[in-house]
Design an enzyme around this catalytic site. Structure first.
Site, PDB file in Angstrom:
ATOM      1  N   GLY A  30       0.840  -1.200   0.000  1.00 55.23           N
ATOM      2  CA  GLY A  30       0.000   0.000   0.000  1.00 55.23           C
ATOM      3  C   GLY A  30       0.864   1.235   0.000  1.00 55.23           C
ATOM      4  O   GLY A  30       2.070   1.168   0.238  1.00 55.23           O
ATOM      5  N   GLY A  32       0.834   5.298   1.506  1.00 51.86           N
ATOM      6  CA  GLY A  32       0.191   6.318   2.328  1.00 51.86           C
ATOM      7  C   GLY A  32       0.835   7.662   2.071  1.00 51.86           C
ATOM      8  O   GLY A  32       1.643   7.799   1.147  1.00 51.86           O
ATOM      9  N   ALA A  33       0.478   8.656   2.910  1.00 50.47           N
ATOM     10  CA  ALA A  33       0.996  10.007   2.722  1.00 50.47           C
ATOM     11  C   ALA A  33       2.521  10.042   2.837  1.00 50.47           C
ATOM     12  O   ALA A  33       3.176  10.878   2.241  1.00 50.47           O
ATOM     13  CB  ALA A  33       0.381  10.936   3.760  1.00 50.47           C
ATOM     14  N   GLY A  35       4.710   7.413   2.200  1.00 48.90           N
ATOM     15  CA  GLY A  35       5.480   6.563   1.301  1.00 48.90           C
ATOM     16  C   GLY A  35       4.896   5.172   1.208  1.00 48.90           C
ATOM     17  O   GLY A  35       3.754   4.935   1.595  1.00 48.90           O
ATOM     18  N   LYS A  52       7.777  -0.069   6.207  1.00 52.08           N
ATOM     19  CA  LYS A  52       7.341   1.223   5.660  1.00 52.08           C
ATOM     20  C   LYS A  52       8.545   2.112   5.430  1.00 52.08           C
ATOM     21  O   LYS A  52       9.374   2.300   6.327  1.00 52.08           O
ATOM     22  CB  LYS A  52       6.376   1.877   6.648  1.00 52.08           C
ATOM     23  CG  LYS A  52       5.940   3.272   6.264  1.00 52.08           C
ATOM     24  CD  LYS A  52       4.553   3.543   6.767  1.00 52.08           C
ATOM     25  CE  LYS A  52       4.535   4.612   7.803  1.00 52.08           C
ATOM     26  NZ  LYS A  52       3.172   4.939   8.238  1.00 52.08           N
ATOM     27  N   ASP A 148      -8.035  11.797  13.945  1.00 54.25           N
ATOM     28  CA  ASP A 148      -8.006  11.593  12.493  1.00 54.25           C
ATOM     29  C   ASP A 148      -8.099  10.109  12.133  1.00 54.25           C
ATOM     30  O   ASP A 148      -7.490   9.671  11.154  1.00 54.25           O
ATOM     31  CB  ASP A 148      -6.723  12.213  11.930  1.00 54.25           C
ATOM     32  CG  ASP A 148      -6.815  12.448  10.426  1.00 54.25           C
ATOM     33  OD1 ASP A 148      -7.943  12.602   9.919  1.00 54.25           O
ATOM     34  OD2 ASP A 148      -5.757  12.457   9.765  1.00 54.25           O
TER      35      ASP A 148
END
Ligand code: AMP
Length: 393
Positions: A30, A32-33, A35, A52, A148
């Site tokens: 996946g 994300g914001a 990387g 990650k 969030d």
């Protein structure tokens, strides 16, 4: 220490992972914001992990603060419903060369966006919600209010276990302007966040309510294109909030909110009709559907003063079937030093702070990236043949 290089290509370009040789079989999971995330096999612990890559986390102040905070918090928090840190490293060997941080975590199967699409029975749905609430309660016990929570930041395994992936907004998250092509999802943010009010722990209950409602409806509840559109979607469905709520808004926001058309809102029977719940007409299912709707009606409340608390949600009949003292009241994490959130540093200073944190982690977890007996002391990434074949197409 030997590092291997793995190259992944997709329509947006190329991502290179440079990881110690103990990690093999890298497969993208996946983006994300911050990387890309890859699944991999750890040949030392013989378990599957997620890695990650934070690419140049100090590239701007927003990225840097987030990376630093996330790293600090991952080291601090220890709960089965919050993602745990297994290892952290950088392939660069000096501050001058420092570029990327890699975080190694437990590997999960899918994020909640994928699960929401499925027809979940009450047992699975209530178990997922219970685990979210346990994780949130644990964050709160460390003084972290998330604000969030969203499906893309919650991951699950096929056995229905769940973990929260991130730690939400920093206290001083006012100026989160980011130059990335990644779109920030705000659909799950509570009215008090959208309207810039003060908040307490039950700000996170709103997000859980939005996620639960989406599981039932099969679509996002309040998909606003911006804050104004989102506020409209909320009041159209739930109704204009009371004057008492309005009186707590800052003058300019209050002026705007009070001048919107007034909406009566719909009952929860209309918003979430019977047909949306599992179709089996057994008495058990009918009871469960009405309990689920009751819980939703207590979570999706615009005014936080009238919204259910995390503790009461955990005691709600739809949820408390899973209640386990050790999970709900796991020992609190050490308190989080919020001064981190308030710190202002230049990009260069952030770079050094993050580098120091990674070095400290590497030395305190001696051998986290331990060289194999016949490893060269090369700092140069080696090209692992075949890794290139892992490229995303
Ligand atoms: P993030 O950069 O943390 O927002 O993660 C981006 C995406 O990568 C998530 O939405 C998940 O789909 C996937 N992902 C992140 N961490 C994990 C993990 N530990 N296990 C499985 N998938 C993950």
């Amino acid at each position: 220490m030997i590092f291997n290089r793995h190259v992944f290509r997709d329509t947006l370009g190329e991502t290179v992972f440079v990881v110690p040789e103990r990690y093999s079989n890298l497969v993208p999971k996946g983006v994300g914001a911050q990387g890309m995330v890859c699944a991999a096999y750890d040949t030392i612990t013989q378990q599957n992990v997620a890695i990650k890559k934070l690419s140049r986390p100090f590239q701007n102040v927003t990225h840097a603060k987030r990376a630093y905070r996330e790293f600090k918090l991952m080291k601090l928090v220890n709960h089965k419903n919050i993602i745990g840190l297994l290892n952290a490293f950088t392939p660069q060997r000096s501050l001058e060369e420092f570029q990327d941080v890699y975080l190694v975590m437990e590997l999960m199967d899918a994020n909640l966006c994928q699960v929401i699409q499925m027809d979940l029975d009450h047992e699975r749905m209530s178990y997922l919600l219970y685990q979210m609430l346990c994780g949130i309660k644990h964050l709160h016990s460390a003084g972290i209010i998330h604000r969030d929570l969203k499906p893309s930041n919650i991951v699950v395994k096929s056995d229905c276990t769940l973990k929260i992936l991130d730690f939400g907004l920093a206290r001083t998250a006012g100026t989160t302007f980011m130059m990335t092509p990644y779109v920030v999802t705000r659909y799950y943010r509570a009215p008090e966040v959208i309207l810039g009010m003060g908040y307490t722990e039950n700000v996170d209950i709103w997000s859980v309510g939005c996620i639960m409602g989406e599981m039932i409806r099969g679509g996002v509840l309040f998909p606003g294109t911006d804050h104004i559109d989102q506020w409209n979607k909320i009041i159209e469905q739930l109704g204009t909030p009371s004057q008492q709520f309005m009186s707590r808004l800052q003058p300019t926001v209050r002026n705007y909110v009070e001048n919107r058309p007034r909406y009566p809102g719909y009952t929860f029977e209309r918003l979430f009709p019977d047909v949306l719940f599992p179709s089996d007409s057994s008495e058990h299912n009918r009871l469960k559907a009405s309990q689920a709707r009751d819980l939703l009606s207590r979570m999706l409340v615009i005014d936080p003063e009238r919204r259910i608390s995390v503790d009461d949600a955990l005691l709600h009949p739809y949820i408390n079937v899973w209640y386990d003292e050790g999970e709900v009241n796991a020992p609190a994490a050490g308190p989080y030093d919020h001064s981190v959130d308030e710190r202002e540093h230049t990009v260069e200073q952030w770079k050094e702070l993050i580098y120091q944190e990674v070095m400290e982690y590497e030395s305190s977890h001696g051998g986290a990236t331990a060289p194999s007996p016949n490893a060269t002391n090369s700092t140069e990434p080696t090209n692992s043949s075949g890794a290139e074949n892992n490229g995303m197409r």
